[in-house]
Design a protein around this motif. Structure first.
Motif, PDB file in Angstrom:
ATOM      1  N   ILE A 176      42.080  37.466  49.011  1.00 14.85           N
ATOM      2  CA  ILE A 176      40.947  37.138  48.025  1.00 14.85           C
ATOM      3  C   ILE A 176      41.018  37.848  46.812  1.00 14.85           C
ATOM      4  O   ILE A 176      40.890  37.377  45.826  1.00 14.85           O
ATOM      5  N   SER A 177      41.603  39.308  46.839  1.00 13.55           N
ATOM      6  CA  SER A 177      41.775  39.919  45.634  1.00 13.55           C
ATOM      7  C   SER A 177      43.015  39.563  44.911  1.00 13.55           C
ATOM      8  O   SER A 177      42.986  39.604  43.717  1.00 13.55           O
ATOM      9  N   ALA A 178      43.969  39.394  45.599  1.00 12.56           N
ATOM     10  CA  ALA A 178      45.316  38.980  44.987  1.00 12.56           C
ATOM     11  C   ALA A 178      45.143  37.826  44.155  1.00 12.56           C
ATOM     12  O   ALA A 178      45.580  37.585  43.069  1.00 12.56           O
ATOM     13  N   GLY A 246      48.760  41.333  44.613  1.00 12.13           N
ATOM     14  CA  GLY A 246      48.100  41.715  43.626  1.00 12.13           C
ATOM     15  C   GLY A 246      47.903  43.149  43.482  1.00 12.13           C
ATOM     16  O   GLY A 246      48.712  44.099  43.988  1.00 12.13           O
ATOM     17  N   ALA A 247      46.703  43.896  43.060  1.00 12.70           N
ATOM     18  CA  ALA A 247      46.527  45.257  43.133  1.00 12.70           C
ATOM     19  C   ALA A 247      46.407  45.909  44.514  1.00 12.70           C
ATOM     20  O   ALA A 247      46.672  47.012  44.714  1.00 12.70           O
ATOM     21  N   CYS A 248      46.197  44.883  45.388  1.00  7.29           N
ATOM     22  CA  CYS A 248      46.089  45.221  46.871  1.00  7.29           C
ATOM     23  C   CYS A 248      47.546  45.936  47.036  1.00  7.29           C
ATOM     24  O   CYS A 248      47.438  46.852  47.982  1.00  7.29           O
ATOM     25  N   GLY A 273      42.842  48.330  50.395  1.00  5.19           N
ATOM     26  CA  GLY A 273      43.265  48.387  48.799  1.00  5.19           C
ATOM     27  C   GLY A 273      42.667  47.248  48.264  1.00  5.19           C
ATOM     28  O   GLY A 273      42.078  47.211  46.997  1.00  5.19           O
ATOM     29  N   GLY A 274      42.753  45.941  48.862  1.00  6.66           N
ATOM     30  CA  GLY A 274      41.866  44.738  48.249  1.00  6.66           C
ATOM     31  C   GLY A 274      40.661  44.652  48.105  1.00  6.66           C
ATOM     32  O   GLY A 274      39.982  44.419  47.355  1.00  6.66           O
ATOM     33  N   ALA A 275      39.982  45.356  49.214  1.00  3.24           N
ATOM     34  CA  ALA A 275      38.417  45.573  49.126  1.00  3.24           C
ATOM     35  C   ALA A 275      38.059  46.450  48.001  1.00  3.24           C
ATOM     36  O   ALA A 275      37.116  46.333  47.067  1.00  3.24           O
ATOM     37  N   PHE A 276      39.009  47.633  47.718  1.00  3.03           N
ATOM     38  CA  PHE A 276      38.586  48.485  46.588  1.00  3.03           C
ATOM     39  C   PHE A 276      38.730  47.815  45.266  1.00  3.03           C
ATOM     40  O   PHE A 276      37.955  47.763  44.304  1.00  3.03           O
ATOM     41  N   ALA A 277      39.914  46.881  45.258  1.00  2.00           N
ATOM     42  CA  ALA A 277      40.247  46.336  43.825  1.00  2.00           C
ATOM     43  C   ALA A 277      39.089  45.067  43.838  1.00  2.00           C
ATOM     44  O   ALA A 277      38.583  45.083  42.322  1.00  2.00           O
ATOM     45  N   THR A 278      38.643  44.527  44.593  1.00  6.08           N
ATOM     46  CA  THR A 278      37.602  43.687  44.786  1.00  6.08           C
ATOM     47  C   THR A 278      36.222  44.126  44.068  1.00  6.08           C
ATOM     48  O   THR A 278      35.425  43.924  43.194  1.00  6.08           O
ATOM     49  N   TYR A 279      35.956  45.609  44.606  1.00  8.66           N
ATOM     50  CA  TYR A 279      34.819  46.318  44.110  1.00  8.66           C
ATOM     51  C   TYR A 279      34.974  46.636  42.597  1.00  8.66           C
ATOM     52  O   TYR A 279      34.128  46.671  41.822  1.00  8.66           O
ATOM     53  N   LEU A 280      36.398  47.124  42.188  1.00  8.21           N
ATOM     54  CA  LEU A 280      36.756  47.471  40.876  1.00  8.21           C
ATOM     55  C   LEU A 280      36.128  46.156  39.739  1.00  8.21           C
ATOM     56  O   LEU A 280      35.872  46.408  38.641  1.00  8.21           O
ATOM     57  N   ARG A 281      36.590  44.938  40.364  1.00  6.08           N
ATOM     58  CA  ARG A 281      36.405  43.831  39.690  1.00  6.08           C
ATOM     59  C   ARG A 281      34.892  43.452  39.420  1.00  6.08           C
ATOM     60  O   ARG A 281      34.578  42.627  38.643  1.00  6.08           O
ATOM     61  N   GLY A 282      34.086  44.306  40.090  1.00  6.89           N
ATOM     62  CA  GLY A 282      32.587  44.095  39.996  1.00  6.89           C
ATOM     63  C   GLY A 282      31.978  43.224  40.882  1.00  6.89           C
ATOM     64  O   GLY A 282      30.598  42.793  40.878  1.00  6.89           O
ATOM     65  N   ASP A 283      32.793  42.613  41.891  1.00  7.75           N
ATOM     66  CA  ASP A 283      32.482  41.893  42.866  1.00  7.75           C
ATOM     67  C   ASP A 283      32.002  42.472  44.184  1.00  7.75           C
ATOM     68  O   ASP A 283      32.599  42.432  45.093  1.00  7.75           O
ATOM     69  N   HIS A 284      30.786  43.230  44.048  1.00  7.87           N
ATOM     70  CA  HIS A 284      30.397  44.000  45.101  1.00  7.87           C
ATOM     71  C   HIS A 284      30.075  43.383  46.508  1.00  7.87           C
ATOM     72  O   HIS A 284      30.569  43.953  47.521  1.00  7.87           O
ATOM     73  N   LEU A 299      39.940  47.966  61.236  1.00  7.62           N
ATOM     74  CA  LEU A 299      40.774  48.309  60.336  1.00  7.62           C
ATOM     75  C   LEU A 299      40.229  49.343  59.315  1.00  7.62           C
ATOM     76  O   LEU A 299      38.985  49.432  59.159  1.00  7.62           O
ATOM     77  N   PRO A 300      40.919  50.101  58.640  1.00  2.00           N
ATOM     78  CA  PRO A 300      40.289  51.157  57.710  1.00  2.00           C
ATOM     79  C   PRO A 300      39.906  50.559  56.370  1.00  2.00           C
ATOM     80  O   PRO A 300      40.167  49.440  55.869  1.00  2.00           O
ATOM     81  N   VAL A 301      38.819  51.244  56.039  1.00  2.00           N
ATOM     82  CA  VAL A 301      38.072  50.636  54.718  1.00  2.00           C
ATOM     83  C   VAL A 301      38.196  51.993  53.964  1.00  2.00           C
ATOM     84  O   VAL A 301      37.768  51.821  52.453  1.00  2.00           O
TER      85      VAL A 301
END
Length: 354
Positions: A176-178, A246-248, A273-284, A299-301
């Motif tokens: 999703i993030s990639a 991607g960033a993930c 990593g993908g969850a954090f990148a998605t947060y960075l993108r503003g899609d909280h 899984l780790p978050v």
């Protein structure tokens, strides 16, 4: 004349079900795979012996090679051994990700098709056009053809360590993030995006994200396995790893390079990593959906979930763009300082709940 369609490199056989390995000899005798029955099996030096004991009596035309150790040197040795041993119809990788990647590289080197018989679902490498192998510099990615056939026995997957199956969940959900990173690069840099490849990777992630059940359920494992296969094919469609990385993946590779003795499984790192990148993108909201799914499957978050400190994570995020020079993701777009990464990480951790 205009182009009316395009050919997509994909397996001729995809068999995902409980008991699939019981029919392995019949699958391999398919005239499109092994017309003469001469097969080179690649296995690991450890658990591979049990697999050999199980299948060798039913495959009299097969030879067995235990060189698949997940390194580039091992892959070259495997290719040399196969080349010296005789003529084969195909190489069969029987094992986990390291075995499959090693065999993919070796098969490409000797010009033979590959059959991937996966014994766990740790990542999308089982059907990707990429072999990830350890080398003297750490770890490298090498372009290879897609497997000609994929066989996944759900009974075998259930018997694998649960951590490996969970890692596959993280590796799918991070798409999703990639894909969002790919679309960002298209807008900001003009990088060409392949809509079909993006759709395949994104829908694979959505299928796992929305699937109920657990890794103990055949229905869930089937969805996960199919999604991993689709992610692999999406990379072939794109001719690049872009729809899946991607960033993930930059963050995961940074962990591997900075903390090689402490790094967790690839999919575990890519997931959060993908969850954090998605947060960075503003899609909280979407980041929250991703972390909820990761938590649900154990899984780790957060970095401390797999033994890293907040400072380790900040260092990895800061270093991450160096792992893929030329790739444009949310990390390159924002170009955050160390202090800015600390601040946004604190917001992320608070938002998802520690």
């Amino acid at each position: 004349m205009p182009v009316l369609t395009r050919l997509i490199p994909s397996p001729v056989v995809v068999d995902i079900r409980a008991g699939a390995l019981d029919d392995l000899a019949g699958i391999l005798s398919d005239q499109r795979i092994a017309p003469t029955g001469r097969l080179a099996f690649a296995i690991s030096g450890g658990s591979g012996q049990a697999l050999k004991d199980r299948f060798a009596p039913h495959l009299p035309g097969a030879d067995w090679f235990a060189d698949a150790d997940g390194t580039i040197d091992g892959a070259v040795r495997l290719a040399d051994s196969i080349k010296k041993a005789g003529r084969y119809d195909a190489v069969v990788a029987l094992g986990g990700g390291k075995v499959v990647d090693c065999a993919k590289y070796a098969a490409a080197r000797v010009g033979l098709p590959l059959v991937a018989v996966a014994t766990n679902l740790a990542n999308d490498g089982l059907c990707s056009p990429v072999a990830t192998l350890d080398n003297d510099a750490g770890r490298g990615s090498y372009g290879v053809p897609n497997p000609i056939a994929i066989v996944i026995d759900l009974d075998v997957i259930k018997a694998a360590p649960p951590q490996f199956v969970r890692a596959g969940i993280g590796d799918v959900i991070c798409k999703i993030s990639a894909v969002a990173d790919w679309e960002l690069s298209n807008r900001e840099t003009g990088e060409k995006i392949d809509g079909l490849a993006a759709a395949m990777a994104r829908q694979a992630a959505e299928a796992v994200l929305g699937q109920s059940g657990t890794i103990a359920d055949d229905a869930f494992l089937t969805t996960l396995a199919e999604s991993l296969v689709l992610c692999g094919i999406s990379m072939s469609v794109a001719g690049d790893s872009r729809p899946a990385s991607g960033a993930c993946h930059e963050i995961s590779h940074a962990f591997d390079l900075l903390f090689p003795k402490r790094a967790a499984l690839h999919g575990e790192q890519c997931g959060f990593g993908g969850a954090f990148a998605t947060y960075l993108r503003g899609d909280h909201e979407r980041a929250g959906q991703m972390t909820d799914a990761l938590r649900r499957h154990g899984l780790p978050v957060l970095p401390q979930d797999i033994g890293f400190s907040e400072q380790d994570f900040v260092e990895a995020v800061r270093f991450a763009p160096q792992t893929r020079p030329g790739r444009y993701t949310i990390l390159e777009h924002l170009d955050l300082s160390t202090d800015q990464i600390k601040d946004v990480y604190a917001d992320y951790a608070k938002a998802i709940g520690s």
